[in-house]
Motif scaffolding. Structure first.
Motif, mmCIF file in Angstrom:
data_model
loop_
_atom_site.group_PDB
_atom_site.id
_atom_site.type_symbol
_atom_site.label_atom_id
_atom_site.label_comp_id
_atom_site.label_asym_id
_atom_site.label_seq_id
_atom_site.Cartn_x
_atom_site.Cartn_y
_atom_site.Cartn_z
ATOM 1 N N THR A 1 0.835 -1.205 0.000
ATOM 2 C CA THR A 1 0.000 0.000 0.000
ATOM 3 C C THR A 1 0.867 1.252 0.000
ATOM 4 O OG1 THR A 1 -1.749 -1.166 1.186
ATOM 5 C CG2 THR A 1 -1.812 1.239 1.258
ATOM 6 N N MET A 2 1.946 1.246 0.788
ATOM 7 C CA MET A 2 2.837 2.395 0.828
ATOM 8 C C MET A 2 3.526 2.595 -0.523
ATOM 9 S SD MET A 2 4.393 1.632 4.592
ATOM 10 C CE MET A 2 5.469 3.036 4.761
ATOM 11 N N ILE A 3 3.975 1.505 -1.136
ATOM 12 C CA ILE A 3 4.634 1.599 -2.437
ATOM 13 C C ILE A 3 3.656 2.109 -3.488
ATOM 14 C CG2 ILE A 3 5.693 0.235 -4.285
ATOM 15 C CD1 ILE A 3 7.021 -1.429 -2.048
ATOM 16 N N GLU A 4 2.424 1.633 -3.453
ATOM 17 C CA GLU A 4 1.407 2.106 -4.395
ATOM 18 C C GLU A 4 1.128 3.594 -4.192
ATOM 19 O OE1 GLU A 4 -1.917 -0.518 -3.833
ATOM 20 O OE2 GLU A 4 -0.803 -2.229 -4.646
ATOM 21 N N SER A 5 1.129 4.052 -2.960
ATOM 22 C CA SER A 5 0.916 5.470 -2.675
ATOM 23 C C SER A 5 2.051 6.321 -3.228
ATOM 24 C CB SER A 5 0.786 5.709 -1.169
ATOM 25 O OG SER A 5 -0.367 5.087 -0.680
ATOM 26 N N ILE A 6 3.293 5.833 -3.076
ATOM 27 C CA ILE A 6 4.441 6.548 -3.631
ATOM 28 C C ILE A 6 4.325 6.615 -5.150
ATOM 29 C CG2 ILE A 6 6.936 6.441 -3.973
ATOM 30 C CD1 ILE A 6 7.065 5.146 -1.131
ATOM 31 N N GLN A 7 3.916 5.512 -5.765
ATOM 32 C CA GLN A 7 3.755 5.474 -7.224
ATOM 33 C C GLN A 7 2.690 6.463 -7.680
ATOM 34 O OE1 GLN A 7 0.870 3.986 -9.003
ATOM 35 N NE2 GLN A 7 1.780 4.763 -10.885
ATOM 36 N N ALA B 1 1.682 9.177 -6.179
ATOM 37 C CA ALA B 1 2.177 10.543 -5.995
ATOM 38 C C ALA B 1 3.182 10.889 -7.087
ATOM 39 C CB ALA B 1 2.808 10.693 -4.613
ATOM 40 N N GLY B 2 4.073 9.965 -7.383
ATOM 41 C CA GLY B 2 5.080 10.216 -8.420
ATOM 42 C C GLY B 2 4.474 10.327 -9.802
ATOM 43 N N ALA B 3 3.401 9.582 -10.054
ATOM 44 C CA ALA B 3 2.768 9.593 -11.373
ATOM 45 C C ALA B 3 2.160 10.948 -11.724
ATOM 46 C CB ALA B 3 1.705 8.500 -11.444
ATOM 47 N N LYS B 4 1.962 11.784 -10.721
ATOM 48 C CA LYS B 4 1.442 13.122 -11.006
ATOM 49 C C LYS B 4 2.433 13.920 -11.851
ATOM 50 C CE LYS B 4 -1.399 13.280 -6.884
ATOM 51 N NZ LYS B 4 -1.599 13.847 -5.548
ATOM 52 N N ASN B 5 3.727 13.724 -11.603
ATOM 53 C CA ASN B 5 4.760 14.408 -12.379
ATOM 54 C C ASN B 5 5.426 13.506 -13.408
ATOM 55 O OD1 ASN B 5 4.606 16.984 -11.083
ATOM 56 N ND2 ASN B 5 5.640 16.096 -9.328
ATOM 57 N N TYR B 6 5.347 12.208 -13.184
ATOM 58 C CA TYR B 6 5.960 11.223 -14.078
ATOM 59 C C TYR B 6 4.909 10.170 -14.411
ATOM 60 C CZ TYR B 6 10.093 13.489 -12.195
ATOM 61 O OH TYR B 6 11.021 14.430 -11.811
ATOM 62 N N PRO B 7 4.050 10.448 -15.377
ATOM 63 C CA PRO B 7 2.899 9.581 -15.671
ATOM 64 C C PRO B 7 3.242 8.125 -15.990
ATOM 65 C CG PRO B 7 2.796 11.615 -16.950
ATOM 66 C CD PRO B 7 4.097 11.617 -16.238
ATOM 67 N N ASP B 8 4.459 7.872 -16.444
ATOM 68 C CA ASP B 8 4.839 6.502 -16.797
ATOM 69 C C ASP B 8 5.399 5.708 -15.618
ATOM 70 O OD1 ASP B 8 4.070 7.002 -19.408
ATOM 71 O OD2 ASP B 8 6.082 7.595 -20.031
ATOM 72 N N MET B 9 5.483 6.330 -14.440
ATOM 73 C CA MET B 9 6.038 5.651 -13.271
ATOM 74 C C MET B 9 5.159 4.472 -12.875
ATOM 75 S SD MET B 9 6.772 7.093 -9.441
ATOM 76 C CE MET B 9 8.254 7.990 -9.866
ATOM 77 N N THR B 10 5.813 3.343 -12.610
ATOM 78 C CA THR B 10 5.087 2.136 -12.209
ATOM 79 C C THR B 10 5.491 1.735 -10.786
ATOM 80 O OG1 THR B 10 6.804 0.619 -12.991
ATOM 81 C CG2 THR B 10 5.121 1.313 -14.609
ATOM 82 N N VAL B 11 4.747 0.800 -10.233
ATOM 83 C CA VAL B 11 5.083 0.247 -8.917
ATOM 84 C C VAL B 11 6.460 -0.415 -8.993
ATOM 85 C CG1 VAL B 11 4.441 -1.536 -7.246
ATOM 86 C CG2 VAL B 11 2.698 -0.019 -8.174
ATOM 87 N N GLU B 12 6.756 -1.058 -10.115
ATOM 88 C CA GLU B 12 8.055 -1.709 -10.294
ATOM 89 C C GLU B 12 9.182 -0.680 -10.271
ATOM 90 O OE1 GLU B 12 5.349 -2.336 -12.230
ATOM 91 O OE2 GLU B 12 4.909 -4.289 -11.333
ATOM 92 N N ASP B 13 8.941 0.513 -10.830
ATOM 93 C CA ASP B 13 9.940 1.587 -10.785
ATOM 94 C C ASP B 13 10.233 1.987 -9.338
ATOM 95 O OD1 ASP B 13 10.068 1.740 -13.587
ATOM 96 O OD2 ASP B 13 8.490 3.267 -13.661
ATOM 97 N N VAL B 14 9.186 2.098 -8.544
ATOM 98 C CA VAL B 14 9.359 2.474 -7.139
ATOM 99 C C VAL B 14 10.160 1.397 -6.419
ATOM 100 C CG1 VAL B 14 8.191 2.985 -4.964
ATOM 101 C CG2 VAL B 14 7.239 3.841 -7.122
ATOM 102 N N ARG B 15 9.810 0.132 -6.627
ATOM 103 C CA ARG B 15 10.547 -0.961 -5.989
ATOM 104 C C ARG B 15 12.017 -0.960 -6.419
ATOM 105 N NH1 ARG B 15 8.613 -4.779 -3.013
ATOM 106 N NH2 ARG B 15 6.402 -4.946 -2.674
#
Length: 56
Positions: A20-26, A28-42
């Motif tokens: 859930t925390m990783i999904e939340s980070i994703q 938030a990041g997708a607002k400025n980086y629309p292509d950001m994925t959960v895998e990118d965060v990991r």
């Protein structure tokens, strides 16, 4: 050095980023980086896998 070693011996390392925390980070990041994925965060947080294994 003995104090640091003692602290590591008693430390409780059972902590991690939940899915859930990783999904939340994703999201938030997708607002400025629309292509950001959960895998990118990991991939940016390599300790997550280590902590997951440690807590298993």
């Amino acid at each position: 050095m003995e104090t640091v070693a003692a602290a590591f011996n008693v430390a409780d390392w059972r902590t991690t980023l939940s899915d859930t925390m990783i999904e939340s980070i994703q999201k938030a990041g997708a607002k400025n980086y629309p292509d950001m994925t959960v895998e990118d965060v990991r991939a940016c947080c390599p300790l997550v896998d280590w902590l997951d294994e440690l807590n298993a």
